[in-house]
Scaffold this active site. Structure first.
Site, short mmCIF file in Angstrom:
data_model
loop_
_atom_site.label_atom_id
_atom_site.label_comp_id
_atom_site.label_asym_id
_atom_site.label_seq_id
_atom_site.Cartn_x
_atom_site.Cartn_y
_atom_site.Cartn_z
CB SER A 1 46.79 43.35 41.19
OG SER A 1 47.37 42.78 40.03
CB THR B 1 42.02 37.43 34.93
OG1 THR B 1 41.81 38.77 35.38
CG2 THR B 1 43.18 37.41 33.94
CB CYS B 2 38.59 36.44 38.62
SG CYS B 2 40.16 36.68 39.47
NE ARG C 1 43.87 42.61 35.01
CZ ARG C 1 43.99 43.85 35.48
NH1 ARG C 1 43.77 44.87 34.66
NH2 ARG C 1 44.33 44.07 36.73
CD GLU D 1 47.56 39.33 41.27
OE1 GLU D 1 47.95 38.18 41.51
OE2 GLU D 1 46.92 39.63 40.26
N GLY D 2 51.12 38.13 42.44
CA GLY D 2 51.94 37.44 41.46
C GLY D 2 51.20 36.65 40.39
CD GLN D 3 45.96 33.42 40.14
OE1 GLN D 3 45.43 34.08 41.03
NE2 GLN D 3 45.46 32.29 39.71
CE LYS E 1 35.33 44.88 51.64
NZ LYS E 1 35.16 46.34 51.75
#
Length: 553
Positions: A214, A139-140, A142, A219-221, A299
């Site tokens: 996370s 994923t973005c 990991r 977070e749910g994604q 940021k």
């Protein structure tokens, strides 16, 4: 979060000119590392994939025949010299990877594997001599490799080498770059990787699926991404029973944590609170169509845009001094339509916006009372233009709050909400650990039960083989007898076999219904049966034969 990207992988061996390439990425490519860093094989094929790194990848080819030969040689050595050593330890689960806590994005993006090529990655990992099963979670935040290793130390070494020797090319027609990017060096990989084994590896995946690992707690994604690993792995040779079970139990843990603790509710940062506040203040019927403007792509602005995307916002206008940061966000969030506007066009953009987020370092207000008064009214169903100012110093003048046509919130309005939500989530995280412990116990019991399956199968085959041999001897001595007599003798033989196996089988099974023995006692029984009937070598040779057959495919 998954984003679309175009990419290609070079096959292990270039196809003959007369052979048309397969249109499906699963057949047109192979994911393999290149120890010699050979020059990339080039062809004109392209396929659309989904990945979280947003970088197209093409791996350099190696000679398939020589690789297969080397693998078979190593497996032969394993069969002839390593059996005794490997039967003294059971297969181990390990995770080797990099995540947002251990490695910067510059390192992680080089190893990100597009989702469409996870099956090829599993195949290449399982072709390594000491790896039985594998899965990829990329994923973005990991890139983690989960494996079942026949030998833990050797398996981890092989996976690490596999990761460090990938040669990756960035070759995207839509990108301003067109250059080769080398794989992560061994020294960088050793510096940033993390490794966990067995119970610790399982606990890590359970915490990942539960949102405890996370950047934003809960977070749910990520749970959907863990589910996708299992979905894609189904039917893939190498996504075996243990790895599949590991992910299945992790999904169950993640679901329980979210339903029983509600950990994903409430904001834990100013940027996420700002987005949730906008969602609360807008009428539900108009939220999906609200026109959103973000001023500043630093940021905080970047986090606001990411949270907006996570909440389903598909169109965002971003005003910034330069376009570079906006272009980077556009590349990362390919599912979101991000429009860049220069700073001089800020007021024109504000006139067309319903919700305005400000997050710049300006020392003077960007929106004065007279500026906002001059803006046209928003749609009737929305009511008032919403300003959410998370800048310090403030970007929206305090007098704007007095206008009937505007509703203004600043960072102080959000901090109290964030602090309360953060403490609440930490308490829920502690509750989540109790759930994870329960699910880990169930997984360990299930995994231990798998350890006895090869012994049960081999013991049954051993006893039935002896029974069949003795039955044949008996019948040969009895001469000509009727079919009824033969059946009676056969039934007698089978009855003796079943009664002999009944006791050992009861003491080898661990399926949740066996309450008389603890898991450790059952494993001790398994090792005792293996020694008594010399089953260890047969079990390990079957694993070796499985790997040989896989390598020959």
């Amino acid at each position: 979060m998954a984003v679309a990207a175009t990419g290609r992988f070079a096959p292990l061996v270039a196809p003959k000119p007369s052979t048309p390439p397969s249109p499906h990425p699963a057949h047109s490519s192979r994911f393999f590392y290149n120890p010699a860093a050979a020059a990339p094989y080039c062809d004109a094929r392209r396929c659309v994939v989904r990945c979280e790194g947003g970088v197209a990848r093409r791996l350099s080819p190696v000679d398939k025949a020589e690789t297969a030969k080397a693998n078979l040689l190593a497996l032969q050595q394993l069969k002839t010299s390593g059996i005794e050593r490997y039967t003294k330890e059971k297969s181990s689960i390990a995770v080797i990877g990099l995540n947002v806590h251990t490695a910067p994005v510059e390192i992680r993006e080089k190893l990100a594997i597009p989702e469409a090529f996870w099956p090829q990655a599993i195949a290449e990992l399982c072709a390594l001599n000491h790896i039985e099963e594998a899965a990829v979670l990329s994923t973005c935040n990991r890139m983690e490799i989960y494996v079942v290793a026949l030998s833990l130390n050797r398996g981890v070494k092989e996976v690490t080498e596999w990761m460090s020797k990938i040669t990756i090319n960035k070759d995207d027609d839509d990108s301003p770059f067109h250059q080769q990017i080398s794989g992560v060096s061994t020294s960088d990989l050793l510096q940033h990787r993390f490794m966990l084994y067995n119970n610790d590896a399982a606990r890590h995946l359970f915490e990942v699926a539960s949102g405890l690992d996370s950047v934003v707690l809960g977070e749910g994604q990520i749970l959907a991404q863990v589910k996708q690993v299992k979905k894609i792995g189904q039917g893939v040779d190498g996504f075996g029973r243990k790895i599949s079970g590991l992910f299945e139990h992790a999904i169950i843990a993640g679901k329980r944590v979210r339903t029983e603790t509600n950990i994903s509710s409430g904001s834990v940062s100013v940027s996420s609170a700002a987005v949730e506040l906008a969602q609360m203040k807008l009428p539900q019927s108009s939220y999906a169509n609200a026109r959103v403007l973000v001023i500043g792509a630093g940021k905080m602005g970047k986090l606001v845009i990411k949270h907006l995307a996570a909440k389903g916002c598909s169109k965002i206008v971003v005003v910034n001094r330069t376009e570079e940061k906006v272009a980077s966000l556009r590349e990362e969030l390919k599912d979101v339509e991000i429009t860049y506007k220069p700073l001089p066009e800020m007021m024109a953009c504000a006139a067309e916006a319903d919700v305005i987020f400000t997050s710049t370092a300006s020392e003077t207000p960007l929106f004065l009372e007279e500026n906002v008064r001059a803006l046209p009214a928003v749609a009737t169903e929305i009511g008032r233009r919403l300003f959410i100012d998370i800048s310090v110093p403030r970007n929206v003048e305090s007098r704007v709050s007095d206008l009937e046509m505007a509703e203004v919130y600043n960072v102080d309005d959000l901090k109290e909400v964030v602090a309360a939500n953060k403490e609440d989530r930490l308490q829920k995280a502690r509750e989540a650990q109790t759930i994870i412990f329960e699910e880990l116990h169930k997984f360990e019991a299930w995994k231990d039960s798998l350890e006895t399956i090869p012994t049960i199968k081999k013991l049954r085959a051993y006893v039935e083989r002896i029974g069949a041999s003795e039955l044949e001897k008996c019948l040969s001595k009895m001469g000509d007898i009727s079919d009824k007599q033969k059946k009676a003798i056969y039934d007698l033989s089978m009855g003796i076999t079943k009664k002999f196996l009944q006791g050992p089988m009861q003491h080898l099974r661990l399926d949740g219904n066996n309450c008389r023995s603890r898991p450790d006692e059952i494993l001790e029984n398994m090792h005792a049966v293996n020694r008594m009937f010399e089953l260890e070598k047969e079990i390990i040779l079957e694993k070796v034969r499985t790997k040989v057959e896989r390598a020959q495919k």
